[in-house]
Design a protein around this motif. Structure first.
Motif, PDB file in Angstrom:
ATOM      1  N   ILE A  48       0.824  -1.212   0.000  1.00 25.03           N
ATOM      2  CA  ILE A  48       0.000   0.000   0.000  1.00 25.03           C
ATOM      3  C   ILE A  48       0.859   1.263   0.000  1.00 25.03           C
ATOM      4  O   ILE A  48       0.765   2.062  -0.927  1.00 25.03           O
ATOM      5  CB  ILE A  48      -1.040  -0.032   1.143  1.00 25.03           C
ATOM      6  N   PRO A  49       1.758   1.448   1.003  1.00 23.81           N
ATOM      7  CA  PRO A  49       2.576   2.676   0.919  1.00 23.81           C
ATOM      8  C   PRO A  49       3.479   2.699  -0.317  1.00 23.81           C
ATOM      9  O   PRO A  49       3.669   3.748  -0.934  1.00 23.81           O
ATOM     10  CB  PRO A  49       3.403   2.647   2.205  1.00 23.81           C
ATOM     11  N   GLN A  50       4.000   1.515  -0.713  1.00 27.01           N
ATOM     12  CA  GLN A  50       4.912   1.481  -1.862  1.00 27.01           C
ATOM     13  C   GLN A  50       4.191   1.928  -3.140  1.00 27.01           C
ATOM     14  O   GLN A  50       4.742   2.690  -3.944  1.00 27.01           O
ATOM     15  CB  GLN A  50       5.437   0.049  -2.043  1.00 27.01           C
ATOM     16  N   SER A  51       2.957   1.471  -3.311  1.00 25.45           N
ATOM     17  CA  SER A  51       2.221   1.826  -4.523  1.00 25.45           C
ATOM     18  C   SER A  51       1.940   3.322  -4.562  1.00 25.45           C
ATOM     19  O   SER A  51       2.075   3.968  -5.613  1.00 25.45           O
ATOM     20  CB  SER A  51       0.893   1.064  -4.572  1.00 25.45           C
ATOM     21  N   PRO A 234       8.039   0.653   7.045  1.00 29.42           N
ATOM     22  CA  PRO A 234       7.365   1.680   6.256  1.00 29.42           C
ATOM     23  C   PRO A 234       5.929   1.916   6.726  1.00 29.42           C
ATOM     24  O   PRO A 234       5.459   3.056   6.764  1.00 29.42           O
ATOM     25  CB  PRO A 234       7.392   1.096   4.839  1.00 29.42           C
ATOM     26  N   VAL A 235       5.240   0.827   7.120  1.00 27.83           N
ATOM     27  CA  VAL A 235       3.849   0.983   7.572  1.00 27.83           C
ATOM     28  C   VAL A 235       3.820   1.824   8.851  1.00 27.83           C
ATOM     29  O   VAL A 235       2.978   2.719   9.009  1.00 27.83           O
ATOM     30  CB  VAL A 235       3.196  -0.407   7.778  1.00 27.83           C
ATOM     31  N   ALA A 236       4.763   1.551   9.754  1.00 30.96           N
ATOM     32  CA  ALA A 236       4.831   2.324  11.002  1.00 30.96           C
ATOM     33  C   ALA A 236       5.113   3.798  10.722  1.00 30.96           C
ATOM     34  O   ALA A 236       4.490   4.697  11.312  1.00 30.96           O
ATOM     35  CB  ALA A 236       5.930   1.748  11.902  1.00 30.96           C
ATOM     36  N   ALA A 237       6.048   4.044   9.783  1.00 30.49           N
ATOM     37  CA  ALA A 237       6.373   5.437   9.447  1.00 30.49           C
ATOM     38  C   ALA A 237       5.147   6.138   8.879  1.00 30.49           C
ATOM     39  O   ALA A 237       4.827   7.287   9.237  1.00 30.49           O
ATOM     40  CB  ALA A 237       7.526   5.474   8.445  1.00 30.49           C
ATOM     41  N   VAL A 238       4.434   5.434   7.982  1.00 26.20           N
ATOM     42  CA  VAL A 238       3.236   6.007   7.383  1.00 26.20           C
ATOM     43  C   VAL A 238       2.201   6.307   8.462  1.00 26.20           C
ATOM     44  O   VAL A 238       1.649   7.412   8.543  1.00 26.20           O
ATOM     45  CB  VAL A 238       2.661   5.021   6.327  1.00 26.20           C
ATOM     46  N   ALA A 239       1.949   5.330   9.336  1.00 28.56           N
ATOM     47  CA  ALA A 239       0.914   5.491  10.360  1.00 28.56           C
ATOM     48  C   ALA A 239       1.250   6.636  11.314  1.00 28.56           C
ATOM     49  O   ALA A 239       0.417   7.516  11.577  1.00 28.56           O
ATOM     50  CB  ALA A 239       0.748   4.182  11.125  1.00 28.56           C
ATOM     51  N   SER A 240       2.515   6.662  11.786  1.00 22.89           N
ATOM     52  CA  SER A 240       2.834   7.669  12.799  1.00 22.89           C
ATOM     53  C   SER A 240       2.851   9.087  12.212  1.00 22.89           C
ATOM     54  O   SER A 240       2.342  10.022  12.831  1.00 22.89           O
ATOM     55  CB  SER A 240       4.163   7.334  13.480  1.00 22.89           C
ATOM     56  N   THR A 241       3.384   9.276  11.006  1.00 23.89           N
ATOM     57  CA  THR A 241       3.403  10.635  10.461  1.00 23.89           C
ATOM     58  C   THR A 241       2.003  11.075  10.067  1.00 23.89           C
ATOM     59  O   THR A 241       1.648  12.245  10.209  1.00 23.89           O
ATOM     60  CB  THR A 241       4.357  10.742   9.243  1.00 23.89           C
ATOM     61  N   THR A 242       1.160  10.122   9.599  1.00 27.14           N
ATOM     62  CA  THR A 242      -0.216  10.482   9.266  1.00 27.14           C
ATOM     63  C   THR A 242      -0.943  10.978  10.522  1.00 27.14           C
ATOM     64  O   THR A 242      -1.624  12.010  10.519  1.00 27.14           O
ATOM     65  CB  THR A 242      -0.947   9.262   8.666  1.00 27.14           C
ATOM     66  N   THR A 381       6.706  11.596   3.788  1.00 26.50           N
ATOM     67  CA  THR A 381       6.909  10.221   4.262  1.00 26.50           C
ATOM     68  C   THR A 381       7.055   9.265   3.088  1.00 26.50           C
ATOM     69  O   THR A 381       7.912   8.372   3.086  1.00 26.50           O
ATOM     70  CB  THR A 381       5.718   9.789   5.143  1.00 26.50           C
ATOM     71  N   LEU A 382       6.177   9.464   2.077  1.00 25.38           N
ATOM     72  CA  LEU A 382       6.296   8.608   0.888  1.00 25.38           C
ATOM     73  C   LEU A 382       7.668   8.798   0.246  1.00 25.38           C
ATOM     74  O   LEU A 382       8.319   7.833  -0.163  1.00 25.38           O
ATOM     75  CB  LEU A 382       5.197   8.945  -0.121  1.00 25.38           C
ATOM     76  N   ALA A 383       8.109  10.071   0.167  1.00 20.63           N
ATOM     77  CA  ALA A 383       9.428  10.338  -0.415  1.00 20.63           C
ATOM     78  C   ALA A 383      10.509   9.624   0.385  1.00 20.63           C
ATOM     79  O   ALA A 383      11.462   9.065  -0.183  1.00 20.63           O
ATOM     80  CB  ALA A 383       9.696  11.840  -0.452  1.00 20.63           C
ATOM     81  N   ALA A 384      10.353   9.618   1.724  1.00 17.27           N
ATOM     82  CA  ALA A 384      11.354   8.956   2.569  1.00 17.27           C
ATOM     83  C   ALA A 384      11.405   7.457   2.263  1.00 17.27           C
ATOM     84  O   ALA A 384      12.496   6.868   2.166  1.00 17.27           O
ATOM     85  CB  ALA A 384      11.032   9.182   4.040  1.00 17.27           C
TER      86      ALA A 384
END
Lengths: 580, 580
Positions: A48-51, A234-242, A381-384
């Protein structure tokens, strides 16, 4: 109805060749099902985040990344031959897509999305065509060093292209100087909150990738759990920054977010078919196809080798072509078999392409239900996640390795890296291929020719300059270390002429053909010219150790009849006969 | 002034390398002078109608043909290495010139003439550059069959392009369909008197070429006189048709004539230097340079071989480049060493390039004094001389010869002929080169690999399928009949894998490298992969008959240290050691 058995069988085999699913589908069982399901859940979460990120890289709306992962994955499962390959958007192909479409439309416009569909459609059609014509071997024209150099340079370009999201500025460009110049010109727009989010996410992801696993192991955690946690980074990074953006309303202070993503099944879309658009995108589409295919087949063969499975390159072309055609008609963009997602799929224990189908179902659910969750996801975050993923591809060691081994390979790599960075991906990879081929032709245009003599006590002949060997002043034996063809035909003519006129006692010339694998028509004419000239000079011309396929061909010409000497099976026979 | 002798000597050698005139000029004597003078008179007479005709073919005013024969011939005499080559306008290069300039300007306009100068200037600069960089070998990329096919197709195109002058109509086009279509559309303009002149001249010239010599010989005439009369054919045709037009005032009934030709020395001209013009003409200029160079060097080498002289290809590039630069600044157009004029020069007994300088003087006199004589010369006669000259170049036998010998060569020839006729000269020759290279790469991408065994009673190994040989079920010996490089690296990997897994008793694999002339970095990686896989399977990997240069390179890698076996000097050593 009467139906002869052998016919049924034959047509089944025929279909199974083009539809590998018929083969593994018949033998599918409960154990494979549960393994595939577990793999699918893991891959779905990672995808999901990768796409979303790769859609951002390609300059497309986030949902395009999810759509591009659904139909393609299913179509590859039906037509492809790898059991582990996961097909979808990947970094290098997304970069190539952005570079190609950037020439025809502005990011964010409807024309841009349509051009992406067209690019996927053209690429799909081209791949299917290559597959049907069984031209998979063409991918071999990309040498290993050129691929390595290209991937390294692409990684740098991709990471640089994401800097603008980390800094919260707008910038553009498809080459390193363009990107850096544009970033420099927009530095005044920097958004500090975005920078904090971007750098924290990047740092966190590097830490997860490099230090988390050893730490968890030291804490006594089992390998499976360790692996799972590392992959959830990556999922954790996405969740926490969101969460951070939502709670502190950081969007209000200028942090760019993903925003509204439609909750929908992949739409039915039609690629643009205007002749102008097709003409502009045709060459980039071919390039994307070839590079995507090379990346995909490398991954597929690496993974297949581990389980001693076979990959059929021509069928892979059809599988990837079908996937891209699928992307073109369901709101996607060019796709291929990706390294990281395939490795996850493999490690997670997928057994058959059904795992891909289950992943597609998972992503469909996500597209329908979960997109509101990423509304506040910051682009930084996606860029990261992209930066951390692609910097692992950057590896300059190929420069050192090729420098030590062969200068020609080094030149090809160095040119590929430099031209990709400075002139862009298309010029870079095309130059890499062109330079490799030209250097190879150059090498064969001035072949190594050794004068050989007999190694005493054996029937073996070696270079007089490297070994102590017996020679005879009346016999000149030249071992030609190259196939003879138009590029070097005249070279041999000149060489024999200068060698024979230099030594006055020479009565016989033996051309030892142990290393001559081909004699084309131009070379045949040169051999005839050599023969005529030696007849004029009263010198005999003999051939030895001519290989079967070369001899078959020479027998069709006048040379063997006209030759002023003999054809000997072995060089030793020639030596015995001429020195007697 | 004190001047060390060795320095003088060294700098003389240095200059003589770039100025061959310093070499032959010092040794020039009276005998050479008189031979050169006789040759020059004959060549001058022959060159006048030929120069006018090729200017017509290139779409330029007639005087351009004479100017293009003066400065270039002198410059080639100074810089070139052939003693017999005559440089000036030739048929194929004139056709290429018309095709290239047709894209930028209309025939007869000032822009057209300037474009011709620019084309000659670019071509000259490119040739000099190649010469200074010593890249003469690049011409080898044009294979003999491709050249033969291109010359044949060009001959047809040129003859067809002259039909309009024979018919007295206006037509245009640069490909066979275009030309024939345009002629068909203008058939209503036919001028019958022109047709009569054109057909008579053509018929007469064919008769002179084919039947006059045998006739004169039967009449008891000496060979020298016979030759001279046969060569005077075009001059006779020019003189008689000019007289006919003048006496009967045929210009009044619509016969197109050469008309006013200025009486002047070659003018000083400056090629157009606008970036747009250069950009458009650069690729055609490169093509003209390469084709002109190939034609010229073929002629030069053929003639040099007859007198055992040497041609230096790199210096030839400089000579031809200087000639073209000369044409660019003196009202000419692209030139090269022509076959027919050089043969005449050679047959007439020219001994040194001074013959060329005398020819230039003769042509200058003609340009100053004789041009009024060609006022009434009909274009149809010039067209007839071109048609008869080029149809002797048309030779389809290359199709039959290559078909019988090698299908790849046949495909290259057939494609070159077809594409030249249908798509034009540029596309035709570029495709010919491209197809030759691709077919060669394709052949090397799937190399012949033979399983070999010992020929009883010898130390020699041959293919088990072609010879009765000794083998051992525990040893698989593969003779790889191709250099290993990126195009076929993966092929070998797959082949060894499938052969080893197919035969269960195999304990040792020997790769016999007698025909492997190169192992590039990609192939090295494949060999390392093969080695690792065989280690896994407990099978030994050995190499035999590795050539010196290949071994030197392999020693720089890890392979020789890591290999799961030995490197044997000869295959026989390997056999003895492994079967013991």
């Amino acid at each position: 109805m009467w139906f002869p058995h052998y016919r049924l069988n034959k047509s089944m085999t025929y279909f199974a060749r083009y539809l590998p699913i018929l083969d593994w589908g018949r033998r599918y069982d409960r154990s494979a099902f549960s393994n595939d399901m577990i793999a699918a859940v893991i891959v779905t979460i990672m995808l999901i985040p990768q796409s979303l990120a790769y859609a951002l890289l390609a300059g497309l709306p986030p949902e395009a990344g999810i759509y591009a992962s659904i139909a393609p994955i299913v179509l590859y499962a039906i037509f492809g031959t790898s059991k582990a390959l996961a097909v979808g958007p990947v970094a290098v192909v997304s970069l190539l897509t952005a570079s190609a479409i950037g020439q025809v439309a502005e990011t964010g416009t409807a024309g841009y999305a349509v051009a992406a569909l067209t690019l996927a459609g053209l690429s799909g059609a081209f791949l299917v065509l290559l597959g049907v014509l069984r031209l998979g071997f063409l991918a071999n024209f990309l040498s290993h060093p050129v691929i390595a150099g290209f991937i390294t340079a692409s990684g740098i370009l991709i990471a640089t292209s994401q800097l603008k999201h980390i800094l919260g500025i707008s910038a553009h460009g498809h080459t390193l100087p363009e990107m850096l110049g544009s970033i420099g010109a927009h530095l005044d727009q920097i958004n500090l909150v975005t920078v904090v989010i971007g750098l924290s996410a990047t740092g966190f992801l590097f830490w997860v990738r490099g230090s988390l696993k050893p730490l968890l192991k030291r804490l006594g955690m089992g390998p499976l759990m360790t692996d799972l946690l590392a992959k959830a980074g990556p999922v954790a990074a996405v969740a926490s920054t969101t969460m951070a953006v939502w709670i502190f309303d950081l969007h209000g202070v200028g942090v760019k977010i993903v925003g509204d993503v439609p909750q929908s099944l992949p739409p039915f879309t039609i690629p643009g078919l205007s002749p102008d658009l097709i003409k502009t995108l045709l060459v980039p589409a071919i390039l994307i196809s070839v590079i995507g295919f090379v990346e995909s087949i490398s991954v597929a063969q690496t993974l297949a080798a581990k389980k001693r499975q076979r990959i059929d390159p021509d069928q892979e072309l059809i599988g990837l072509g079908a996937a891209n055609l699928g992307a073109a008609f369901t709101g996607g963009f060019p796709v291929t078999g990706g390294f990281s997602r395939s490795v996850v799929n493999f490690d997670a224990g997928s057994e058959t392409p059904a795992a891909g189908i289950f992943t597609a179902i998972g992503l469909t659910v996500a597209a329908l239900a979960l997109t509101p969750l990423v509304y506040y996801l910051p682009n930084a975050t996606l860029a990261a996640t992209i930066i951390v993923a692609v910097l692992s591809l950057v590896d300059f060691s190929i420069l050192r390795k090729t420098w030590g081994y062969a200068r020609a390979d080094f030149i090809a790599v160095a040119a590929t890296i430099a031209l990709t960075l400075i002139m862009g991906v298309e010029v870079g990879v095309a130059s890499g291929v062109g330079i490799s081929i030209l250097l190879h032709l150059y090498k064969t245009s001035r072949p190594h020719v050794a004068e050989v003599g007999l190694v005493s006590g054996t029937q073996h002949f070696r270079n007089v300059k490297r070994h102590a060997v017996e020679t005879n002043p009346n016999i000149l034996t030249l071992r030609v270390d190259e196939s003879l063809y138009f590029v070097n035909a005249r070279f041999l003519e000149d060489l024999v002429h200068s060698r024979v006129t230099a030594g006055c006692d020479i009565k016989d010339v033996v051309l030892m053909f142990s290393a001559v694998n081909e004699v084309d028509f131009s070379a045949l004419e040169s051999l005839e010219a050599i023969n005529l000239r030696l007849i004029d000079m009263g010198v005999g011309l003999h051939l030895s150790e001519v290989k079967g396929p070369v001899m078959d061909r020479l027998k069709k010409s006048h040379l063997i009849g006209d030759i002023n000497g003999k054809v000997f099976l072995s060089q030793y026979d020639a030596w015995v006969s001429l020195t007697r």
